[in-house]
Each structure stands twice: as C-alpha cells, then as structure tokens.
Scaffold this active site. Structure first.
Site, PDB file in Angstrom:
ATOM      1  CD  GLU A 174       7.098  14.366  -7.401  1.00 29.34           C
ATOM      2  OE1 GLU A 174       7.006  14.411  -6.160  1.00 29.34           O
ATOM      3  OE2 GLU A 174       6.622  13.431  -8.071  1.00 29.34           O
TER       4      GLU A 174
ATOM      5  NE  ARG B 195       5.003  12.480 -11.481  1.00 26.60           N
ATOM      6  CZ  ARG B 195       6.034  13.233 -11.883  1.00 26.60           C
ATOM      7  NH1 ARG B 195       6.812  13.832 -10.998  1.00 26.60           N
ATOM      8  NH2 ARG B 195       6.281  13.374 -13.160  1.00 26.60           N
TER       9      ARG B 195
ATOM     10  CB  VAL C 110      -0.917   0.030   1.245  1.00 21.51           C
ATOM     11  CG1 VAL C 110      -1.910   1.188   1.119  1.00 21.51           C
ATOM     12  CG2 VAL C 110      -1.644  -1.288   1.433  1.00 21.51           C
ATOM     13  N   GLY C 111       0.899   1.981  -1.077  1.00 16.84           N
ATOM     14  CA  GLY C 111       1.818   3.115  -1.163  1.00 16.84           C
ATOM     15  C   GLY C 111       1.185   4.311  -1.842  1.00 16.84           C
TER      16      GLY C 111
END
Ligand SMILES: [Zn+2]
EC number: 4.1.1.-
Lengths: 475, 79
Positions: A274, A166, A162-163
C-alpha cells in the site's frame, strides 16, 4: 490547456521529454513494476513510462508513472514543467476557488467502440494485467476513477462519487474491492447493504490527468469531483453516460467497467503493498460482479506502482491532499499560511501559521485532526511559524530543533480514529495522535529565549526570484 | 501450457484453476488458487510461484483466511 483524455496527455509528456518509450521486450513481471519502482529512485523529475512489447502479449500498451514526478504533475495542470512545488500547490488552491464548474456532456465517447457483456466479459482479454509487488495477492486496478451514487439520493449529482480505491482482479468477471470506511463509496455501500441491495458501480481506467488527481482528492461528501475537475482544468470536464448504470463517467476513459458490488458478501482479498509502504490484508472485502466492459480499440492500460515512498502515488495525492486541508483550516483560522500534507496522504502534516495568542498553534493542530480528511489521517501535526516554509524540510527541522521544548510543546491524545491501513494503528483504525508545536511562544505563553531571531535580509526574496528566473532561462 | 500447477504457493491448496492464457500461444498462463484466491502468472519468479520458494511472511493458512476481518463490516439489515 486542458487534456480530454490520457492519450493527448501522453503526447504532451513525450513532447516535453517526460515520456520514456520502452520498446525492448520486457517481462510482465517483474519488469514493469520494477521499472516503475525505479522511477521513484532516479530523482524527482522522472518520466512516465510506456511499454508496448510485453512478453506473451500481442498488442499490450501499458502506461506507468504518468503523474510520477513534479514535472509531470505540473504538466497535468497545464503549468510549465519546472514550476516549484510550493507554487504548484498555490496555483491548485487558487483554481479551487472557481469550483463548481459544470461539466460538459458528450455523446461520442471513444470507449463506445468495443463492448463485452454478460457471459462474454473477460477482463484478461481487454487488459494486460500484471503484479506490482512480491507479496500482492494478485493483479490490481489501482489507478481507476470509480463512480457510485448514493442509493438514498441517486439523482444528486454532487453526491455521486468519483474515487480511487484498490481493486483486485479475482476472476475474468470478478473483482475484490476495498472501500475504506472514511471514504464516500463506503457510505454508499452501507446504505445499499442495509437494504439488502447490490450497489451499482462504474470503474473507469486510463483517464485524463486531472480526473486522476480529483479521484484521489479528499473532498466533501456532496462535492462533485467533475465540478472540481472543471475548476482545476479551467474548462468544463467532458463526461458521458455509462450504458449499463447510467452513471456519469469521464468521456475520455480508455476502459469503462460496469457492474455491481454484491450485497452483504465478503471474500478474501490481498495483501497489497500500500501507499503506507507496508502490505495490508488479507481481509474479507466486498466483491464486484462485472456485467459490461466498454473500451477504446487498443486501450492503453494505465497503472501506478506504489510501495515504499516516494512513488507515483505520492506525487498524485500529495498536492491534492494539501489544498483541502489548507482551505478548511483557513476558513476559520486565516492565520494559516501553508499546509504540507504530502507525506503518506497526510498521516503527518506540517502547518505554517501566525499566532493569534499563546496556545493558538496547538488549536490549529487539533483542528487539522478534526477536518473530514484528518479524521482518518493526520496522526502527527508539526506547527511552524508563519515565516517557515513547511515544504522546506531543513527549515522545518530547524524549527523543531530550536523551538520545541518537549514537555510543553508535544501533546499526545490517545485513541483517535485513523484509517485501518495505518501500520502503526493499534487496534486497526485507532491511534494516538501527536501535536508538535514548533512555533515561537507568544504572550501570554512566555517561555524560552526567542527575543533576537536572525531574519533573512530584506533583499533576499527579490534575489531568490531573480536566481530562479536565471536558472529557468538556462534550461 | 500443458498442465496446471499442482498447489498454491501461498496456502498449499491443491485446486488451481486457469484464468487466462497468453495471447501469444504457449508463453504463459494466469492461474488462481481456489481457496485463498492467490493469482499468479506461470512465468513469474520462483519466489511468487513455487511453494518452497514462497516467503513465509506471505504464506496463509486456512485459519488465516477464515478468521480474516471483514472490511467494511456488513451492516445490520434495516427492517
Ligand atoms: Zn492459496
């Protein structure tokens, strides 16, 4: 004090005076991103923002900056909102020791209320998408918990990842996706692409506040984020089975998007402003085909602004980056007192340590660079003595200014690995790395004139606690 | 809205497609460049929607798009 979904946490933020409802009509761009950008410029206890009157939309609900202050981060962990940062990190590390806490499976996930499938999938009809920064290539999902499994070991719960990654919306049912090579989903994708297979994926939006913290947390490949969420919550994490992929997803999500990363395909993506405070891209990135969307009625679209730090992203991943490094360093070096890895997700790290013998602090610095997270980050390490608080930057600057002899205490190692987004890397993915040893030399490293340091008075710690109590009681 | 923009503000490509229209009719459209995939809402500021106002530092050429590096690289197929 565990929250099972985003909505119940928003209620608590509102009760605690940490949610600002903006009911005047705003433009989708640039207002929402600009308002969230502004939260990072108005002090460190800024509120979350909730928008429900966005021009051209009829029932958009947008939450921003949910984790974007120390007060909100404390509340997400069920702590009093005025908990000092160092204590939040220490409590986080203490709860970590309860890992693993098995999750609790529930059947009645609220996101089962509505479904789009196949031809009918239209992300724009479910989500009020908007742009964050001027140069972004499009609209992004940047606060999702993305679930994938190891194609070679799909039944291993721990290897299910689970991450947060983008994700650019490049069509009504298409997404571009960035798996940084150091991250677990990139390993899953590599294994699938080596066999020429698509990689199934589930993207969950609008999650409970601890889920967002563990999804952005550097954890070992085979450690389960759900079992860590349980430890941090102090209660099992509620999960449910996603209907198309069969993956385990958070029970409380607002939206669950399922599909596949199409094998061996790359398409232009980005740029995107970012967390490094710089744009990165455009690059040719993997592509997701969306096959099914499940969502709560009137879903809350949660997103985060990121750009020049500090932004919500830094509050979200700051403490959760300190703790794994602290744990991994202490495993072999119990002398390590505290780790501050809150700057740019740990590209720079400050470590407080006692010394076993001369040269020891530099060894701790090198170890930090070879931890799993350090391989892609930790380009600069500052080592300070055990009595310096690495979260107290004036103390750190004192140590740097008084204890560093550059010729002996600055070590530069060329051509080490770093994530490709690091703006200073050359070429992308490669950087020199630096250790600054700002600790006092100990035998047999006999250098300098450090024999008579001035120390805090013996009664000072007690008075500091007393003053903090008095200030907190004053409200 | 009545008609689509004629060119991409970012790469000047002239095939623009419609991705979404505002739920309140006629307020905005979301459109996309067929080459660089740049996506914008028609009511965004000129610096994001008009070629003449789009910052040079964000502009892309056909070569930029073709030569962009693959991240991550596609691995060799295992036999
Ligand atoms: Zn274009």
């Amino acid at each position: 004090m565990a929250y099972d979904d985003l909505r119940s946490f928003l209620d608590t933020l509102e009760k605690e005076g940490q949610l600002l409802r903006i009911t005047d009509e705003v433009l989708p761009e640039p207002d929402i991103a600009a308002a969230a950008n502004a939260t990072g410029r108005i002090g460190e206890n800024a509120p979350a923002l909730h928008f429900d009157n966005v021009k051209g939309f009829t029932d958009a609900r947008i939450a921003m900056n949910v984790h974007g202050s120390w007060a909100n981060h404390a509340l997400a962990l069920g702590l009093p909102k005025n908990t000092p940062v160092k204590e939040q990190v220490e409590e986080f590390a203490r709860r970590w020791d309860a890992f693993p806490v098995a999750p609790e499976r529930r059947e009645d996930a609220p996101w089962r209320e509505n479904t789009q499938e196949g031809e009918d999938v239209d992300l724009f009809s479910v989500l009020p998408l908007f742009r964050l920064n001027d140069g972004d290539g499009g609209f992004y999902l940047d606060k999702a918990a993305v679930v994938s499994r190891d194609p070679e070991d799909p039944d291993d719960f721990g290897k299910q990842n689970v991450g947060t990654y983008r994700i650019q919306v490049i069509g009504t049912d298409r997404l571009a996706f960035q798996p940084v090579p150091m991250h677990d989903v990139a390993q899953h994708l590599r294994k699938a692409e080596e066999k020429g297979e698509d990689l199934p994926i589930a993207i969950t939006l609008g999650n409970d506040p601890v889920m967002a913290i563990v999804a952005g947390m550097p954890m070992a490949y085979d450690q389960s984020e759900y079992e860590m969420a349980g430890a941090l919550r102090g209660a099992p994490a509620p999960i449910a089975t996603a209907p198309l992929t069969g993956f385990d997803v958070p029970w409380g999500s607002e939206v669950v998007i399922e599909g596949v990363i199409e094998s061996r395909k790359r398409q232009i993506e980005g740029p995107f402003g970012e967390f490094t405070g710089h744009y990165s891209g455009g690059r040719r990135m993997p592509v997701i085909r969306v096959d099914r969307v499940s969502y709560r009625t009137n879903p809350v679209f949660e997103s985060l602004y990121l750009g020049m730090p500090w932004t919500e992203c830094d509050y979200l991943v700051g403490p959760n980056t300190c703790v794994p490094l602290l744990k991994q360093l202490r495993a072999e070096f119990p002398e390590v007192q505290a780790v501050n890895a809150m700057y740019t997700h740990g590209l720079m790290v400050i470590i407080s340590t006692a010394k076993r013998y001369g040269g020891f602090a530099k060894a701790v610095g090198m170890r930090a660079m070879t931890t799993p997270h350090g391989l892609g980050y930790v380009a600069q390490v500052i080592l300070v003595d055990e009595d310096v608080d690495p979260f107290n930057l004036p103390q750190v600057m004192w140590a740097m200014s008084a204890k560093v002899n550059p010729k002996d205490d600055v070590v530069v190692i060329p051509n080490l690995s770093v994530l490709e987004l690091a703006p200073a890397a050359q070429p992308a993915g490669i950087s020199s790395k630096m250790i600054i040893d700002a600790t006092t030399p100990v035998a047999p490293d006999v250098r300098g004139n450090f024999s008579t340091p001035a120390k805090d008075l013996p009664e000072t710690a007690e008075w500091a606690a007393r003053l903090q109590r008095l200030i907190a009681a004053r409200g | 809205m009545n008609h689509l923009p004629v060119e991409c503000p970012r790469c000047a490509f002239e095939e623009i497609s419609l991705l979404a229209t505002s739920p309140v009719p006629g307020v905005w459209d979301v459109v996309q460049c067929g080459r660089c995939l740049y996506t914008w809402r028609t009511i965004e500021p000129a610096r994001r929607t008009r070629r003449d106002a789009y910052p040079d530092s964000f502009k892309l050429t056909a070569q930029d798009i073709e030569n962009a590096i693959e991240v991550p690289a596609v691995p060799p197929l295992l036999k």
